[in-house]
Write an enzyme that holds these catalytic residues in place. Structure first.
Site, PDB file in Angstrom:
ATOM      1  CG  ASP A  45      32.566 -11.325 -27.803  1.00 55.34           C
ATOM      2  OD1 ASP A  45      33.116 -12.577 -28.517  1.00 55.34           O
ATOM      3  OD2 ASP A  45      32.736 -11.258 -26.413  1.00 55.34           O
TER       4      ASP A  45
ATOM      5  CG  ASP B 282      35.583 -16.128 -27.886  1.00 53.31           C
ATOM      6  OD1 ASP B 282      37.004 -15.402 -28.024  1.00 53.31           O
ATOM      7  OD2 ASP B 282      34.774 -15.194 -28.037  1.00 53.31           O
TER       8      ASP B 282
END
Length: 197
Positions: free
Chosen positions: A147, A166
């Site tokens: 991330d 995401d």
């Protein structure tokens, strides 16, 4: 009489494009941005983040062994199995059982597929994570999602780090919700307008 119509639908090539273009481009964008951001330790120079918009938006690297928003930490193999299942079920449902007759649904599921495979790539440990800051005592492959997107509001509100995969998953799921709401509305209206006999 067997119901073979769903299995024999002849889709136009544009319908396959509606699915594979967002899936492939989304996957490519996700993997490239993860690879680039995690290969730039000089951006940080000892800091935890690099701001694009001071105190609001920037890059902050983290490894997530759970799902969206860090839920289910440590259950990487459970989420890996779910991703593999989704990666098989989505195209089968679309192109074998006829759901691809709906163009909006096909596009939304293409976006979801790009997100599924982007994070699955990381959960399988296929990325080459060289930066010592993230390897710690890990040996060999690292089975975690990379991330890097940071959003916050002056330290008072900080959104959990996320990535392009995401974004694809959330936008695809939101699209599915809107499709179900607005496609159900005309059917309800039609049923209420039907004259009684």
């Amino acid at each position: 009489m067997t119901n073979s119509t769903a299995q024999s639908v002849d889709y136009p090539s544009s319908r396959y494009a509606l699915f594979f273009v967002p899936a492939v481009l989304g996957l490519a964008a996700d993997l490239w941005t993860k690879s680039w951001t995690f290969a730039q330790p000089e951006l940080f120079q000892g800091a935890q983040h690099w701001w694009l918009w001071e105190e609001h938006a920037g890059i902050q690297l983290s490894l997530n062994e759970g799902a969206l928003f860090g839920m289910g930490q440590g259950k990487v193999w459970f989420f890996t199995a779910c991703s593999v299942l989704a990666g098989i079920a989505i195209p089968v449902w679309l192109f074998r059982f006829g759901a691809a007759t709906d163009a909006k649904l096909t596009f939304a599921l293409g976006a979801i597929m790009g997100g599924v495979f982007g994070n699955l790539y990381d959960r399988l440990g296929l990325h080459d994570l060289q930066w010592e800051r993230f390897r710690h005592d890990r040996e060999g492959a690292v089975y975690a999602v990379r991330d890097w997107i940071l959003l916050q509001w002056n330290d008072q509100w900080v959104w959990p780090n996320f990535n392009i995969a995401d974004v694809l998953l959330v936008c695809g799921a939101a699209s599915l919700f809107l499709i179900s709401v607005f496609s159900a509305a005309p059917e309800t209206e039609a049923a209420s307008e039907k004259p009684e006999t």
